[in-house]
Design a protein around this motif. Structure first.
Motif: not given
Lengths: 315, 303
Positions: A271-273, A275, B159, B162-164, B167, B248, B250
């Motif tokens: 999910a993070v990859l 976004q 995490l 980073i999502t917000a 990367f 991972l 990122f």
């Protein structure tokens, strides 16, 4: 006691609400345009859409209305078990998580059990050895445990036990045998921390007057160590286990990726990859809920484990 | 949510309380230079730790001093070459020298970890000082905020960030920094609370020093010992966290490679060329052990 229970539970719920709010602020207010990110995660380009389609997508992801309205709507839905729709997996988030949760609970649960057995066993052993040189050496070993990157340890174990010796499977979700390596990998960090705390606790306990008394009344070294020193030194570990459980389960993000297992951790990583905001928000909220619940449980159990603590008189 | 006995426990492994006074003592120039050197040489662990950190910082600042290989130069003939005289740590799947890649990767990894600790240190210091110095409602509000942050496992908090924000090396550093900030705020606050009531602080106030002057001249310098120990310790924590996030995927975009990225790349060759991921991992572990060892030495106050 009832009063303590109620206030402690209310406190826990407030912390959980705070955690959800922070996660919401980070995920929905920090990015310039959450809609662009979500559409991108769904494999669509925002520039190629007509204004009507954009408005529809905005409604679909719950992004219409002011941030405050959105916050309450998402919170209301989350309280009803609806965590929205995953943009990249094209499925309800709750369903995605429920499908993968058993795998992660099995992995995390076994890892917690491993870490307690390893940490307490090692700490007890290290404090019981008579040779000062060996005791010093053993007391220093846990420092290595906390310095190991867990994902790297996982690769090392795969190399040794799966590829070189062929004893255990290197990856996958295939029964108990496939759980051993990842659970051990995940457990080592917490185990090292428990061992450090126990070694120090046993050392401190050995200088207490009641230990001298125990020896004086003729108990053997083993009896004193187990019945008097250990019981006193082990209590703080209960609290620490509660605090470490969150880290153990969140460590599954790395470990499930290393061992290519399907689970909530792997779901979070994917999910993070991509976004995929709703999935990340749900995983973060659930893990905070688990952490708060476990620590509430530890706090409520404490008076039973340690009769010296009496919350009733405090409140 | 986390009451005082618990907060003590969460930092118990740091044994900060014991090191507090000792750090101040160790910084005093009580020993002459030669004597100091003698003390140092009797502690090979400390010398080794300092050497490892020095190596890493030199690698980060001037990688070409340590290796003459180009980390991006591909030599197909040396594909997956094992460690040896020509390639100390071997070569990867397209013939790039692994030692050169680790040395050049240091700059990204050290940069990210330093930024992370810097963010955590400054934000934690400000929050902790305000909470400890102001007391009352301000203190309660800040500490509840810290409790809430602590309820979010730091990896997952990272995490979410980073999502917000996307990367890269800087987002990873920010994410890790926010994840380890609560510890700094807590430690600073408890130090400020402790120092605030000491006789010399009261004397300064009675002598007419302003609140600001008391804070800057008396409370801050005397509270920062344990915070510095924690910063050293958290440098190791940050190295592992940054490596984990770049493992991972990122972190920085290829071909630049942080240590975690190198470990991840080597994963595909675990059977044929295990050193590709095992050696960078050993390297990370050595750096973390070194940081922890120095933190413990500072804590014990024995130079």
């Amino acid at each position: 006691m009832t009063r303590y229970l109620l206030s402690r539970t209310a406190q826990a719920l407030l912390v959980l609400l705070g955690a959800y709010t922070i996660a919401y602020l980070i995920l929905y207010l920090l990015p310039g345009d959450p809609l662009a990110i979500l559409l991108n995660a769904a494999g669509r380009d925002i520039d190629a859409l007509s204004p009507a389609e954009i408005a529809e997508a905005r409604r679909f992801y719950g992004l219409d209305g002011t941030p405050l309205e959105r916050y309450f709507e998402l919170l209301w839905n989350a309280l009803h078990g609806d965590f929205g729709f995953s943009a990249s997996k094209n499925a309800p988030v709750a369903q995605l998580i429920l499908e993968r949760l058993p795998q992660t609970l099995a992995l995390g649960g076994l890892a917690v059990a491993f870490s307690i057995v390893e940490g307490v066993g090692f700490g007890y052993l290290a404090a019981s050895v008579r040779s000062p040189v060996l005791a010093r050496f053993l007391a220093r070993l846990p420092a290595f445990g906390v310095s190991l990157p867990s994902f790297w340890l996982g690769l090392l174990l795969i190399h040794l036990f799966a590829f070189t010796l062929g004893w255990l499977p290197a990856a996958g979700n295939d029964g108990f045998r496939s759980l051993i390596l990842p659970a051990f990998t995940l457990s080592l960090y917490s185990a090292a921390i428990y061992a450090q705390l126990l070694i120090r606790g046993l050392e401190a306990a050995s200088r207490e007057p009641f230990i001298v008394t125990a020896y004086a009344k003729g108990l053997t070294r083993g009896e004193v160590q187990f019945r008097h020193a250990f019981r006193n030194a082990a209590l703080p570990i209960v609290t620490l286990v509660g605090l470490q459980i969150g880290n153990t389960f969140s460590g599954a993000v790395l470990i499930e990726t290393v061992f290519t297992r399907t689970g909530v951790g792997r779901l979070a990583e994917e999910a993070v990859l991509r976004q995929d905001i709703p999935v990340v928000l749900a995983v973060v909220t659930l893990s905070a809920a688990g952490f708060v619940f476990i620590n509430l449980l530890v706090d409520l159990l404490y008076p039973i484990l340690d009769p010296r603590i009496d919350h009733a008189s405090k409140g | 949510m986390v009451d005082d006995s618990r907060s003590e426990l969460s930092t118990a492994r740091l044994r900060l309380a014991a090191g507090r006074a000792a750090l101040g003592r160790s910084l005093r120039p009580s020993l002459r230079g030669a004597e100091r050197l003698g003390h140092l040489l009797r502690r090979p662990g400390l010398v080794l730790s300092l050497a490892i950190l020095a190596f890493v910082f030199v690698a980060a600042a001037a990688p070409t001093l340590l290796t003459s290989y180009d980390p991006y130069l591909t030599v197909p003939a040396d594909r997956l070459a094992p460690p040896g005289a020509e390639h100390w740590f071997g070569a990867d799947e397209i013939g790039r020298d692994l030692f050169a890649r680790i040395v050049h990767g240091s700059s990204l990894s050290v940069q990210a970890s330093s930024i992370a600790v810097g963010i955590a240190f400054s934000a934690g210091l400000v929050l902790g000082v305000i909470a400890g110095f102001a007391g009352g409602w301000t203190d309660a509000a800040i500490m509840r905020f810290i409790d809430v942050l602590l309820a979010l496992p730091s990896l997952l908090l990272s995490l979410a960030i980073i999502t917000a924000i996307g990367f890269g090396t800087i987002p990873v550093a920010v994410a890790v920094g926010v994840g380890i900030m609560p510890g700094f705020a807590r430690t600073t606050r408890s130090e400020v609370l402790r120092v605030k009531t000491l006789p010399y602080v009261e004397a300064a106030r009675l002598g007419g020093a302003s609140r600001a002057r008391t804070l800057l001249r008396h409370i801050l310098p005397n509270s920062c010992g344990p915070v510095i120990v924690l910063a050293t310790l958290d440098f190791g924590v940050a190295i592992i966290a940054v490596a984990g996030l770049s493992f991972l995927g990122f972190g920085a975009a290829p071909p630049a490679a942080e240590w975690g990225t190198l470990i991840a790349n080597g994963r595909n060759f675990l059977v044929t060329a295990p050193w590709l991921s095992l050696i960078p991992g050993l390297f990370v572990m050595a750096v973390v052990l070194a940081a922890n060892h120095i933190a413990r030495t500072l804590e014990d106050g024995r130079p």
